[in-house]
Design an enzyme around this catalytic site. Structure first.
Site, short mmCIF file in Angstrom:
data_model
loop_
_atom_site.label_atom_id
_atom_site.label_comp_id
_atom_site.label_asym_id
_atom_site.label_seq_id
_atom_site.Cartn_x
_atom_site.Cartn_y
_atom_site.Cartn_z
CB SER A 107 -36.11 87.85 83.64
OG SER A 107 -36.91 88.28 83.92
CG ASN A 166 -41.90 97.52 78.66
OD1 ASN A 166 -41.69 96.69 78.96
ND2 ASN A 166 -43.02 98.33 77.47
CB THR A 188 9.96 98.87 69.60
OG1 THR A 188 11.05 98.29 69.02
CG2 THR A 188 9.92 100.17 70.18
CB SER A 204 3.12 73.01 89.72
OG SER A 204 3.40 71.64 89.18
CG ASN A 264 3.04 78.10 87.97
OD1 ASN A 264 4.59 78.62 87.55
ND2 ASN A 264 2.28 77.06 88.09
CD GLU A 280 -0.68 81.67 83.70
OE1 GLU A 280 0.17 80.72 82.87
OE2 GLU A 280 -0.68 81.25 84.60
CE1 TYR A 327 -38.29 95.25 77.52
CE2 TYR A 327 -39.70 93.89 76.84
CZ TYR A 327 -39.11 93.90 77.74
OH TYR A 327 -38.60 92.99 78.11
CD GLN A 333 -36.88 88.68 80.63
OE1 GLN A 333 -38.06 88.73 81.15
NE2 GLN A 333 -36.73 86.65 80.15
CE LYS A 361 -32.74 93.01 83.12
NZ LYS A 361 -33.41 93.21 81.48
N1 ARG Z 1 -38.36 91.07 82.61
C1 ARG Z 1 -38.52 92.02 82.06
C2 ARG Z 1 -37.05 92.54 81.08
O1 ARG Z 1 -35.89 92.11 81.74
C3 ARG Z 1 -39.31 93.41 82.32
C4 ARG Z 1 -40.52 93.64 81.41
C5 ARG Z 1 -41.18 93.30 80.62
N2 ARG Z 1 -41.71 93.88 79.64
C6 ARG Z 1 -42.50 93.36 78.92
N3 ARG Z 1 -43.12 94.41 77.93
N4 ARG Z 1 -43.48 91.78 79.21
O2 ARG Z 1 -37.18 93.24 80.04
#
Ligand code: ARG
Length: 455
Positions: A20, A107, A152, A274, A282, A287, A314, A319, A322
């Site tokens: 990530s 976590n 309306t 344009s 425009n 838009e 978890y 992950q 985000k």
């Molecule tokens: N990169 C992970 C996330 O964004 C961090 C947490 C990882 N935890 C785990 N138990 N593998 O969720």
């Protein structure tokens, strides 16, 4: 990375799906802030040596400046921002780096980082909305008594004031602002110290870390703390509603700036040309703002879907929480800034607004009300008489004020000359003095009220 348990490294595909760092590097500052608070707390509680905590905290600051200012090598093999920072800390300070992860887990770490990030976005949206509210208020104040058609079904309904129309958006965006503020109050509990899911046997002080990170209190249940993402969903929900409001104003700007309406002139700064038609100007920004709801609401649906049905606590699914939030936040802030600029710059064409306000038999309701008020007619009958007069005007190809008194009296003999006073658009709006109504006097009161609230 996983020490003794693994003999072989991951397959390249495993590494690619698992990593990530490509996106969660955006939480570097939050990650470092959280770790610095954690290290200080560990030392204060006698869990690690003060000199180790000192080295950790200083090393983390060095890493922050490396990430913000320049050469920092992010590594996919190290998976995420948490491991990248920790590995670099080890390079910098050696063995004490290994003590930072005492009494916590990635976590609670990631939940804390993400909460800090989303909290900043709630604050940023709050400020962006404030700036937009100020721009709308300035428009409302300038044109509190300018008359325009109220619609309306996008059909002319009754005359309203420009100020009143602007203030309708002030109400909407102010509610959006309060949704951001509500979400912030509710989410402001600290996950740090929940550890992997069950808490920890180390004598940590969660009040201290919560306080150091600006949270109101530690989250009360460790399972919930590591697996809750409803704070991000609330942000996305508030952002979606806000984007929906932005899209409505954007749509009006697109319509109003067209040659058929000419209600407003958008500034060159917020228009485009344009490549083939030299005459074109425009409303691209409007838009694009109108379209932003698509991705922002999409992010809301995506995260809701990711979270649906996940067992506690978890799971790696989380992950996937985000990227969509980052994208939604970037685009919400851009849309707010663009809308603020467009509203600030735009010039309402007072004459076009007023001319349009008088079309479409817009004062028919005023005529019906006059029949009720002056002649004592029941409203239903007045509605019918007025309808006949509208049909007559339509047949003659004119508007209601253009009918003669004889025309009027041929439909109802008791109608008198003074009826013509209520058929003018200025008298129409001036008469709508009920609380929340469109009369300039009421609009000015609302402008004053909001100026006071916004400070
Ligand atoms: N990169 C992970 C996330 O964004 C961090 C947490 C990882 N935890 C785990 N138990 N593998 O969720």
């Amino acid at each position: 990375m996983w020490g003794g348990r693994f003999a072989a490294g991951p397959d390249a595909i495993m590494e690619a799906i698992n990593a990530s760092i490509g996106f969660d590097r955006r939480m570097a500052a939050q990650d470092i802030e959280g770790s610095r608070a954690h290290a200080a707390m560990l030392a204060a509680q006698g869990i690690i040596e003060p000199k180790d905590a000192q080295a950790i905290r200083e090393g983390l600051l060095t890493i922050l400046s490396e990430i913000e200012g320049g050469p920092f090598e992010f590594s996919t093999a190290l998976e995420d921002i948490h491991m990248n920072v920790e590995a670099r800390l080890k390079d910098l300070i050696g063995a004490p780096a290994g003590r930072l992860h005492t009494g916590r887990s990635r976590n609670d770490q990631v939940a804390t980082d993400f909460k800090l990030w989303v909290r900043d976005q709630l604050d940023a949206a709050d400020q962006g909305l404030l700036a937009l509210l100020r721009a709308l208020l300035a428009q409302a104040e300038a044109g509190a008594e300018w008359v325009m058609p109220g619609f309306t079904h996008l059909q002319v309904a009754q005359p309203v004031t420009w100020g009143h129309h602007m203030m309708a958006y002030v109400e909407m965006f102010a509610r959006d602002r309060s949704r951001m503020q509500d979400a912030r109050r509710r989410m402001n509990e600290c996950p740090l110290g929940a550890a992997a899911l069950a808490g920890t046997s180390f004598p940590i002080d969660r009040e201290a870390t919560a306080q150091a990170l600006g949270f109101d209190r530690p989250a009360a249940n460790s399972l919930d703390a590591v697996s809750d993402r409803d704070f991000a969903l609330e942000y996305l929900a508030a952002a979606s509603i806000c984007a929906m409001h932005l899209s409505r104003l954007a749509e009006e700007l697109v319509i109003w700036s067209s040659a058929q309406f000419r209600f407003v002139t958008l500034s060159d700064r917020f228009s485009t040309g344009s490549s083939i038609m030299p005459q074109k100007k425009n409303p691209d920004a409007a838009e694009l703002i109108r379209a932003k709801i698509g991705r922002i609401f999409g992010a809301n649906v995506a995260l809701m879907t990711v979270m649906k049905g996940l067992p506690l606590a978890y799971s790696k699914d989380m992950q996937e929480d985000k990227e969509q939030v980052f994208d939604a936040a970037d685009n919400l802030m851009l849309a707010l800034a663009a809308m603020e600029g467009m509203v600030r710059d735009m010039a309402a064409n007072r004459d076009s607004l007023e001319a349009a306000a008088a079309t479409g038999f817009s004062t028919a309701t005023d005529l019906a009300d006059w029949l009720v008020r002056v002649l004592g007619m029941p409203f239903r009958e007045a509605h019918h008489v007025t309808g006949s007069l509208v049909a007559m005007a339509e047949g003659k190809g004119c508007d209601l004020p253009d009918l003669t008194l004889e025309d009027m009296q041929s439909v109802h003999s008791a109608i008198r000359d003074e009826v013509f006073e209520v058929l003018g658009v200025h008298n129409s709006v001036a008469s709508r003095i009920s609380y929340g109504g469109t009369a300039p006097v009421r609009v000015r009161e609302q402008v004053a009220r909001w100026k006071e609230i916004l400070g």
